[in-house]
Design a protein around this motif. Structure first.
Motif, short mmCIF file in Angstrom:
data_model
loop_
_atom_site.label_atom_id
_atom_site.label_comp_id
_atom_site.label_asym_id
_atom_site.label_seq_id
_atom_site.Cartn_x
_atom_site.Cartn_y
_atom_site.Cartn_z
N ILE A 242 41.22 47.30 42.06
CA ILE A 242 40.53 47.36 40.86
C ILE A 242 39.56 48.14 41.08
O ILE A 242 38.45 48.29 41.92
N VAL A 243 39.56 49.22 40.07
CA VAL A 243 38.30 50.25 40.33
C VAL A 243 37.43 50.32 38.93
O VAL A 243 37.80 50.25 37.97
N LEU A 244 36.17 50.37 39.40
CA LEU A 244 35.00 50.01 38.26
C LEU A 244 34.71 51.60 38.13
O LEU A 244 34.35 52.50 39.10
N VAL A 245 34.81 52.08 36.83
CA VAL A 245 34.57 53.45 36.32
C VAL A 245 33.34 53.55 35.56
O VAL A 245 33.08 52.70 34.67
N GLY A 246 32.39 54.51 35.81
CA GLY A 246 31.18 54.60 34.78
C GLY A 246 29.80 54.08 35.59
O GLY A 246 30.06 53.00 36.35
N GLY A 247 28.70 54.29 34.77
CA GLY A 247 27.47 54.03 35.40
C GLY A 247 26.88 52.64 34.73
O GLY A 247 26.07 52.26 35.37
N GLY A 248 27.66 52.41 33.92
CA GLY A 248 27.14 51.05 32.99
C GLY A 248 25.78 51.22 32.43
O GLY A 248 24.84 50.30 32.71
N GLU A 260 35.35 41.33 33.15
CA GLU A 260 36.94 41.63 33.18
C GLU A 260 37.35 41.81 34.56
O GLU A 260 38.51 41.40 35.00
N ALA A 261 36.61 42.64 35.42
CA ALA A 261 36.98 42.77 36.99
C ALA A 261 37.30 41.70 37.77
O ALA A 261 37.92 41.21 38.39
N ALA A 262 36.47 40.72 37.60
CA ALA A 262 36.04 39.34 38.29
C ALA A 262 37.45 38.58 37.75
O ALA A 262 38.09 37.88 38.32
N SER A 263 37.74 38.75 36.43
CA SER A 263 38.60 37.65 35.74
C SER A 263 40.13 38.29 36.27
O SER A 263 40.98 37.46 36.72
N LEU A 264 40.39 39.68 36.36
CA LEU A 264 41.47 40.29 36.76
C LEU A 264 41.68 39.91 38.40
O LEU A 264 42.76 39.58 38.68
#
Length: 333
Positions: A242-248, A260-264
Motif C-alpha cells: 500500500i503506497v500513500l501518495v501526496g502530501g495531504g 482507506e489505507a487502514a481498511s485495505l
C-alpha cells in the motif's frame, strides 16, 4: 536553578492533595455550632457548652472519617480493546483500595460519561468502571481526568481529589468494510504457482524420510511400486504494498485516504496476504497476522505527511523479492 527546583518541590508538597468544602447541611451545622458557642459564652450554661462540643466533635469526626475513606485509593486507566476514530470505544478506570484493613465508603467518581457511585470498597478490593467514549480523530489523545469525591459519613462536607492520567490513548484510523480488497499482481511471476501449504496439488515426487504419511498418493504408489507423495501448492493469495501518495494538504481528504489505507490493510491481512506500507517518510516492512495489523494501524495513526514532506513513496520503499506485490496507491490529496 537547583534552588528554584527545591522551592517548587516544597510548594508542591504544601499543596493539599484533596479539597474540602461544606455542603448545604454542613453550612447549617457550622452556623449552629458558632451560634451555640456564642450563646454558651454569654450565658455560661453548661448544657449549651456540651451541645457546642457535640457539634464541633461531629465536624471533627466527619473530617477524620472522610479522610480515612479517601486515603489509600488508587485510580488507574483501563482500555478495553482497540480504539478507532469516529467509533465508540470502551474505556474506563480501575479503582483499588490499597488499605490493608479498612474499607472505603460512599466513593463517587465523576467521569466524562457521568457519575459512578461505589457504596463500599473493601480493603484490597478492586472495582472496574467502564463507559463509552468517541474520539473524532486518529493519533494520540490525552485521557480524561477523573474527580473522586465522598460525602462520608454524615454528608456535611464534600472531600474531593482529582486524578490525571500520565499516559495517552492511541486512536487508530477508522476501518471500514472493503468489498474487494485483493489486487491482482501486474507481473506474470505473481500469478505463478508456488509450493506451499495450500490445498491444491503442485507436484508428485518420490517419498523421502520425514515426509508426512497423510501426503502419500496411494494410487500412484500402487502403479509405480514405490511410495509417492504429493507436494501442495501455495494458496493463491495476492501480497500487496500500500503506497500513500501526496502530501495531504487538505485535512479531510488526508484523513479519508489514511482511513482507506487502514481498511485495505486490515482486509488484506485478514485474508492471509502479506502487506507492506510505504509513503513519504513512512515504511512498514511486509508481514502477516494480527500483530502486523497493529503495526500498520499504529504507523497510520501517528503518520503526519506534512511533517515528512512529499515525494514518490514507491521509489523510496525497498523492493520486494519475487514474486513482486501489486502496488495499491492511495491518494492523500
Amino acid at each position: 536553578a537547583r534552588a528554584a527546583v527545591t522551592v517548587h518541590r516544597l510548594l508542591a508538597g504544601l499543596k493539599p492533595r484533596r479539597t474540602i468544602r461544606p455542603t448545604r447541611d454542613g453550612w447549617w451545622c457550622l452556623g449552629a455550632s458558632i451560634a451555640v458557642g456564642f450563646a454558651a459564652m454569654n450565658t455560661g450554661n453548661n448544657l449549651l457548652y456540651l451541645l457546642a462540643s457535640l457539634l464541633l466533635a461531629l465536624i471533627i469526626v466527619s473530617g477524620v472519617l472522610s479522610e480515612q475513606s479517601m486515603r489509600g485509593l488508587r485510580v488507574s486507566s483501563v482500555q478495553l480493546g482497540d480504539v478507532h476514530a469516529g467509533r465508540p470505544a470502551a474505556v474506563g478506570v480501575r479503582v483499588e483500595n490499597g488499605k490493608r484493613r479498612l474499607p472505603s465508603y460512599s466513593i463517587v467518581l465523576e467521569t466524562p460519561a457521568g457519575r459512578f457511585q461505589v457504596g463500599r470498597l473493601g480493603a484490597g478490593e478492586t472495582r472496574v468502571l467502564t463507559w463509552e467514549e468517541t474520539f473524532p480523530r486518529r493519533g494520540r489523545h490525552a485521557r480524561s481526568g477523573v474527580r473522586v469525591t465522598t460525602r462520608f459519613p454524615f454528608g456535611l462536607f464534600l472531600k474531593a481529589g482529582r486524578w490525571r492520567p500520565a499516559e495517552e490513548i492511541l486512536v487508530f484510523p477508522a476501518v471500514h468494510p472493503v468489498a474487494a480488497p485483493r489486487p491482482r499482481a501486474a507481473s506474470a511471476a505473481a500469478d505463478a504457482r508456488r509450493r506451499g501449504r495450500g490445498h491444491d496439488l503442485w507436484n508428485l515426487r518420490d517419498y523421502r524420510t520425514g515426509d508426512e504419511p497423510r501426503l502419500i498418493h496411494w494410487r500412484s504408489s500402487a502403479k509405480t511400486g514405490a511410495l509417492t507423495v504429493r507436494e501442495l501448492g501455495a494458496d493463491a493469495i495476492d501480497d500487496a504494498r500500500i503506497v500513500l501518495v501526496g502530501g495531504g494538504g487538505d485535512d479531510e481528504r488526508r484523513e479519508r485516504g489514511i482511513a482507506e489505507a487502514a481498511s485495505l490493510a486490515a482486509a488484506l491481512l485478514a485474508g492471509g496476504a502479506a502487506v507492506e506500507l510505504a509513503g513519504p517518510g513512512l515504511h512498514v516492512p511486509p508481514g502477516r497476522g494480527r500483530a502486523h495489523v497493529r503495526r500498520i494501524l499504529t504507523a497510520l495513526a501517528l503518520y503526519e505527511p506534512s511533517a515528512t514532506g512529499t515525494g514518490d513513496a514507491a521509489a523510496a520503499a525497498p523492493s520486494w523479492s519475487s514474486p513482486g506485490p501489486a502496488d495499491v496507491r492511495v491518494s492523500l490529496e
